[in-house]
Structures are given as structure tokens and as C-alpha cells.
Design a protein around this motif. Structure first.
Motif, short mmCIF file in Angstrom:
data_model
loop_
_atom_site.label_atom_id
_atom_site.label_comp_id
_atom_site.label_asym_id
_atom_site.label_seq_id
_atom_site.Cartn_x
_atom_site.Cartn_y
_atom_site.Cartn_z
N CYS B 144 0.84 -1.20 0.00
CA CYS B 144 0.00 0.00 0.00
C CYS B 144 0.87 1.25 0.00
CB CYS B 144 -0.89 0.03 1.24
SG CYS B 144 -1.94 -1.42 1.41
N THR B 167 -0.71 0.92 -6.46
CA THR B 167 0.53 1.43 -5.88
C THR B 167 1.65 1.43 -6.92
OG1 THR B 167 -0.12 0.65 -3.70
CG2 THR B 167 2.22 1.10 -4.02
N GLY B 172 -1.75 6.04 -4.76
CA GLY B 172 -1.84 5.63 -3.37
C GLY B 172 -3.30 5.58 -2.93
#
Lengths: 382, 289
Positions: B144, B167, B172
Motif C-alpha cells: 500500500c 501502488t 496511493g
């Protein structure tokens, strides 16, 4: 876990629901004997016991006028396949004299998050069509699990089925007993279809279905013991024993994936790139190399498989455990077909090292791995 | 910002001394989650990893540490009991990772939890993560990155795959929520969509569904009515074979076959971008952002 009709009838009977006489048989001779005992004066019905809907439409339910005829019907039905399942048992019951057919069912409803009781005066095999076209004929009630189905609630619904007060009371009683059977077996579905009235005015449960929540089986060994492994595909039984979820399909790409969602997405991607998946297989969240060995045994037992595809996204599952499983399996038995391995996530580096030392290569991209696996089934480079 | 969990989250771990609980408690601490307490009945005088106090009861743990969120890793046979206990202790957010809880137990759990005003996420879910702030559950932190995409999913590893794609290509996440695959779950797509819509730090939402039920169709309808942010969706199970379904009640209650095709159609009808495969996530987001 699905129960057979004859098992569901037994459970209803044990809960005090009136069910017509009947017995289960595995051979035509047993059918003759039961038909002679039951049918004395009338006809009997011979019904295939398989875990599939639409038995009647598939020719698995037949009427017989004499024990001899019942035997002939049984010879036809025993051994036939319905939706891929072989019939090993039949239920023999007296042909009912039906004045009306209703529907009564209880299911856990995702939306209300409660058991919902559904009844309809228009029961029988076309109940789904009734629900789709005339939803006003289906009456529903969400049951508060803390109090169960209350008497006035059951009676209120029973009035939507019958006018005669004796029949209303009988149906309300059956609904409460069905709810008791539902909670008592840990069911996710319990259904009587049809609930009939006879010419004499009796209310009877003619056909019953119970599906037990698999998560209940650990605490209900007596229900778990009802499992009929012969009614399931052998590979699926073998997989369950090994702690894997496996469903056999007709394609050529054998899939081994961790997690049900990713397993389905992998199968979808196989199709997207022009291949056909040979199976759904979820090795689950644990990290046990032996599971991988078992998974490979099951996949390679399918003669249709032309390539094996691993798709592992490590989380709880550690990629190095999967890699060790692959290496152990290939030492125990040779793989008859090529294999494409994709793994990423927890302990990916260790896994790549283990595989490389054993002469395998591993990919990290899902699309690339699926493309290569499909190409191998078609005898070409990706 | 984020939804449901953030830097202020003070986490209690039920089952912290168990095999899964201890492993994931260490991972969460390593990620930076404020793990303030653990509960294992009978081990109430221990310190987990020398720092996290372990209590015998949830009530005691909450009183002593000010925990506001719990994550449950106990075995299925006692998981419903653990949720009841957590709801009673006044925790606002309960996250249940455990799989295998009987659905009839969950019907009782849900009444209890909602009467006490708590939010349950799961059961049978990977939990949630607000990257860079807090991780509650088992979603691997290293895939992540902090950012502005909200992710909500019924699946586990498929969610990781989608997060990995996001990612890897520079998108994000504000929060990723795994809502779980069971028939009865505490938090559904609509709850998450609504929270992401209200979150000023979420720009777009990715929803990942699968075959079965009608949650995705209801969520799609909600999106067209109440969500102004771009939403894209994926449905797993396009090639799943039609089941040998027993009984009629399922079809009657949902009025739906729950197939992937039906769900993808519902997403498209309500203006949601439909991914055909996980790798479509970033291209579709680019189109809509």
C-alpha cells in the motif's frame, strides 16, 4: 452442505411435521419391496436423490402404478446423471392426492440480516416464476432470532394460504416446527415445496429441502454425519479432505490460487486471454507446503489439463511455503504438463530462490503468467 | 484523512497471544498502528512483546488504555462471543478477521452490535488499512501507499492484487477496506461508499465485488443517487459455472441470479466504470479522474 430430500423429510418428521410415508432405496429390488408395502392400493412416486434442483424436469421423478412398474422406473433413474451428478438413491413414496400446493421456505436474508419466512399459496415447481411475475403472491416475514417465530406471526401468514381455520392452524404449526428444524440443524435454507392439502383436508409436507451452513458442522456432528460423499464429485471430496476448495470445470488450464476472489479473477483472466480454466482451486490462507502437494495431485489427475497455472499473492500465505510445496510435489511425482508460476507478496524473494534452485522460473505479473499458461495449452509461445 | 481508522486509532487485539493474533499484532505494531492493549482470558498479567499490556476482559482493557477499536483473531467457535464482548465494552469499531462463524450466530450478533451503536467490519475479512496512518487486520502494509483512492472489496487476495496495481502505477490509497465475503457482514459496500464520498481526502473509489447476492447492484444504485466521485468496479466470477442450486428461496428473496454478467450490467447502468480484469484499474481511473 446439501441434505437429500429423504434426509430432510426425516428431520421434518422428527420435528413433528406431517410428512407422507416413504422410504429410500439404492437398488431396484428394494424399490419393489417399498412400493409393495406402500402402494397396496395406489400409485407410488420414485424420486432421484441428488443434490440438484430441477429433478422432475430432468426425468428423475416418475409415477408408477404397480411395484413392477416402480422397479422399471427405478432401473431407469438409478445411475442416470442429473446436472453432472450420478443418482445412487431414490425415494419411494405414495403418490399424494393433491388438492392444493403451497410454498413455505425459510432462508437467511443478507439484506435484513435475519431469517426470513416466505410463503405463497402458489407453490410447486414454478414458484420462482410466480415470484418473478406476481411478487404479490409471495408473503414474507423477517424473524427476530431472539424470539423466534411467534405464534401470531405464523398464523397471520397461514391465513394467506388457507381459509379453513383447521388448515390455517395446521399450517401455522408446521411453520413454527419448520423454524425449529431450521435453527436446530443450523440450516441456511429449509423449504417445503409443495406444502399440500389433500382431498380429505390434511396439510402435508410433500417435498423438503435443507441446506446446512458449512460453518455449523463442527458443532453439530450428528448433522455432519449425514454427508453423502457418493453424491459429490470424487475430486471435490478429495479436495475437501485436504482442506482445499475445488470445483472441476471443463477447460485445460489447471489453476492453483490462494483466495476465492483471486481464484475467480484468475479463471476470468484465463478466459480473457482465450483459454478455458480446468478448475477453481483455492488453497486457502494457510501456509502449508503439503496443501500445495495435494493441490497438484488433484489438478494433475484431470486428463484434460494441458498446463498448470499458479497465481499466489502472499499475505497470510507465504510464497516460500508455496514454492517448497511445488518442489516437494515434483520430487514425489512427475508433472505431466508444463507449469507457469506467478507469485508476489510475503517472502517472494525466498520463494524465487527456492524455485530457481530447483530449476523453475517464476513470474511476478498476473497477466503475463496467465498469457503464458494459455499459450502452453495451445502449444505455442506466449 | 481516511475512513474508519487513522492516526488516532487506539487498537485492542482480541486473541493477541494466539498464533494468528500474535503474528499480526507484531505486523501491525511494525506498521505503526497504535496497538494499546491485548485481550486473552487467563493471561491478564502479561506484556505482549514486552510493551503491550494483556487483559483478561475487553472492558478492563478499554478502561485502562482508552482503546477505541478492536480487531478479533480468535477461533470461529468463540468469535461471536468475542464480538458480543467488544460491543458491550463500548468500542466504536469492531473488526473481525475470523472466518467460519455460523450465519445464525451472526443474525444475533448484528442486532446486538447495532443496538449499541458500534460498527462491525467483517467477519471473514482482511480488515482495513489507511496507508501511512494505521493498519487493522492482515492487509500487507508494504503493497500500500498513502494517497487519494478509496478501495472497498468483498475479497482478500484479489484486493491485494488491485492495491498492488494501484501502488505500482503511482496511485496511493486513502483507505482500503475488506468488508468480507460472508452472507451477513457488519459493513457493506454502501456504508463504505458513503464514507468515502464524505472523506475530503478521497478522490475516487474502486469497488471489488463478486458473484452471489445483490449487494453490488444495490451499491450501484446508491452510487448513481448519492456518490459524486468517480467509481470504478470489478466483479470476480465471470467464468464461474452456474451452480447446482438447491431450493428456490435464494432466487425468491433476492429476485436475482447474482451472476457476474448481471452485476457488471448494473454497475455500467449506474455510471460505474467496469473493469474486465484487475489490470484495467489504473487505465480506467485515469480516464475518470
Amino acid at each position: 452442505m446439501n441434505l437429500h430430500e429423504y434426509q430432510a423429510r426425516e428431520i421434518l418428521k422428527r420435528h413433528g411435521i406431517p410428512v407422507p410415508d416413504g422410504d429410500v432405496a439404492a437398488t431396484p429390488d428394494e424399490v419393489t419391496a417399498i412400493a409393495a408395502r406402500l402402494g397396496g392400493r395406489g400409485r407410488v412416486v420414485v424420486k432421484a436423490q441428488v443434490h440438484a434442483g430441477g429433478r422432475g424436469k430432468a426425468g428423475g421423478v416418475k409415477l408408477a402404478a404397480t411395484p413392477g412398474e416402480a422397479k422399471a422406473m427405478a432401473q431407469e433413474i438409478l445411475g442416470m446423471t442429473i446436472k453432472g451428478l450420478t443418482v445412487h438413491k431414490v425415494l419411494v413414496a405414495p403418490a399424494a392426492d393433491i388438492a392444493s400446493e403451497s410454498y413455505v421456505g425459510i432462508i437467511v436474508d443478507r439484506a435484513s440480516q435475519r431469517p426470513v419466512l416466505m410463503v405463497s399459496p402458489a407453490g410447486g415447481i414454478d414458484i420462482e416464476e410466480v415470484a418473478a411475475k406476481t411478487p404479490e403472491k409471495i408473503h414474507r416475514l423477517a424473524i427476530d432470532p431472539r424470539y423466534g417465530l411467534l405464534p401470531h406471526q405464523a398464523q397471520g401468514l397461514a391465513f394467506s394460504l388457507y381459509k379453513d381455520i383447521a388448515q390455517v392452524r395446521a399450517a401455522a404449526d408446521i411453520m413454527q416446527k419448520l423454524y425449529a428444524a431450521f435453527t436446530g440443524t443450523g440450516a441456511s435454507l429449509a423449504e417445503i415445496n409443495p406444502l399440500i392439502t389433500t382431498a380429505a383436508g390434511q396439510v402435508l409436507a410433500l417435498d423438503a429441502k435443507i441446506v446446512v451452513d458449512d460453518n455449523e458442522l463442527d458443532r453439530r456432528p450428528e448433522i455432519a454425519a449425514l454427508r453423502d460423499a457418493s453424491a459429490e464429485a470424487p475430486s471435490e471430496v478429495q479436495a475437501r479432505k485436504a482442506g482445499l476448495t475445488f470445483i472441476k470445470l471443463e477447460g485445460t488450464v489447471g489453476c492453483c490460487v490462494n483466495g476465492a476472489g483471486l481464484a475467480m479473477a484468475t479463471m476470468d483472466l484465463v478466459k480473457y486471454y482465450g483459454g478455458e480454466p480446468a478448475n477453481f482451486l483455492d488453497i486457502g490462507g494457510s501456509s502449508n507446503p503439503q496443501k500445495v502437494v495435494n493441490a497438484l495431485r488433484i489438478i494433475t489427475a484431470d486428463p484434460n489439463v494441458k498446463a498448470i497455472l499458479f497465481n499466489i499473492f502472499g499475505g497470510i500465505t507465504r510464497c516460500d511455503d508455496v514454492a517448497n510445496g511445488i518442489v516437494q510435489a515434483t520430487r514425489q511425482f512427475p508433472l505431466p504438463v508444463p507449469m507457469v508460476i506467478r507469485l508476489t507478496g510475503t517472502n517472494e524473494q525466498e520463494a524465487v530462490q527456492i524455485l530457481t534452485q530447483a530449476g523453475f522460473s517464476a513470474l511476478t505479473d498476473m497477466d503475463e503468467a496467465v498469457k503464458q499458461a494459455v499459450a502452453k495449452t495451445q502449444g505455442r509461445a506466449a | 484523512m481516511s475512513i474508519f481508522i487513522n492516526r488516532e486509532t487506539r487498537l485492542l487485539v482480541q486473541g493477541i497471544t494466539g498464533r494468528d493474533g500474535s503474528f499480526h499484532a507484531r505486523q501491525m505494531i511494525g506498521y505503526g498502528t497504535k496497538v494499546v492493549a491485548g485481550v486473552t482470558p487467563g493471561k491478564g498479567d502479561q506484556l505482549f512483546e514486552g510493551v503491550v499490556p494483556v487483559f483478561n476482559t475487553v472492558a478492563e482493557a478499554v478502561q485502562e488504555t482508552g482503546a477505541n477499536t478492536t480487531v478479533i483473531y480468535v477461533p470461529a467457535a468463540v468469535a461471536a462471543a468475542a464480538i458480543f464482548e467488544a460491543a458491550d465494552a463500548g468500542l466504536a469499531l469492531l473488526v473481525c478477521i475470523t472466518e467460519g462463524i455460523p450465519v445464525l450466530d451472526m443474525t444475533l450478533v448484528m442486532s446486538y452490535v447495532s443496538e449499541r451503536g458500534a460498527r462491525l467490519i467483517g467477519p471473514n475479512c482482511p480488515g482495513l488499512i489507511s496507508p501511512g496512518q494505521s493498519k487493522v487486520g492482515i492487509i500487507p502494509g508494504n503493497i500500500c501507499a498513502p494517497g487519494r483512492i478509496g478501495v472497498v472489496s468483498r475479497s482478500g487476495t484479489l484486493t491485494y492484487e488491485i492495491i498492488h496495481q494501484l501502488t505500482g502505477q503511482g496511485y496511493g490509497q486513502s483507505t482500503c477496506v475488506g468488508i468480507g465475503g460472508d452472507p451477513i457482514i457488519g459493513t457493506n459496500f454502501i456504508h463504505c461508499l458513503s464514507a468515502f464520498e464524505a472523506d475530503p481526502d478521497t478522490d475516487a473509489i474502486v469497488m471489488i465485488g463478486e458473484i452471489g447476492g445483490t449487494d453490488e447492484q444495490q451499491a450501484a444504485e446508491f452510487v448513481s443517487r448519492a456518490v459524486t466521485k468517480p467509481v470504478i468496479g470489478f466483479i470476480a466470477g465471470q467464468t464461474a459455472p452456474p451452480g447446482r442450486r438447491m431450493g428456490h428461496a435464494g432466487a425468491i428473496i433476492s429476485g436475482s441470479s447474482g451472476t457476474a454478467a448481471e452485476k457488471m450490467q448494473a454497475l455500467a447502468t449506474h455510471g460505474i466504470g467496469v473493469m474486465k480484469r484487475p489490470a484495467d484499474v489504473v487505465p480506467l481511473l485515469r480516464e475518470r479522474l
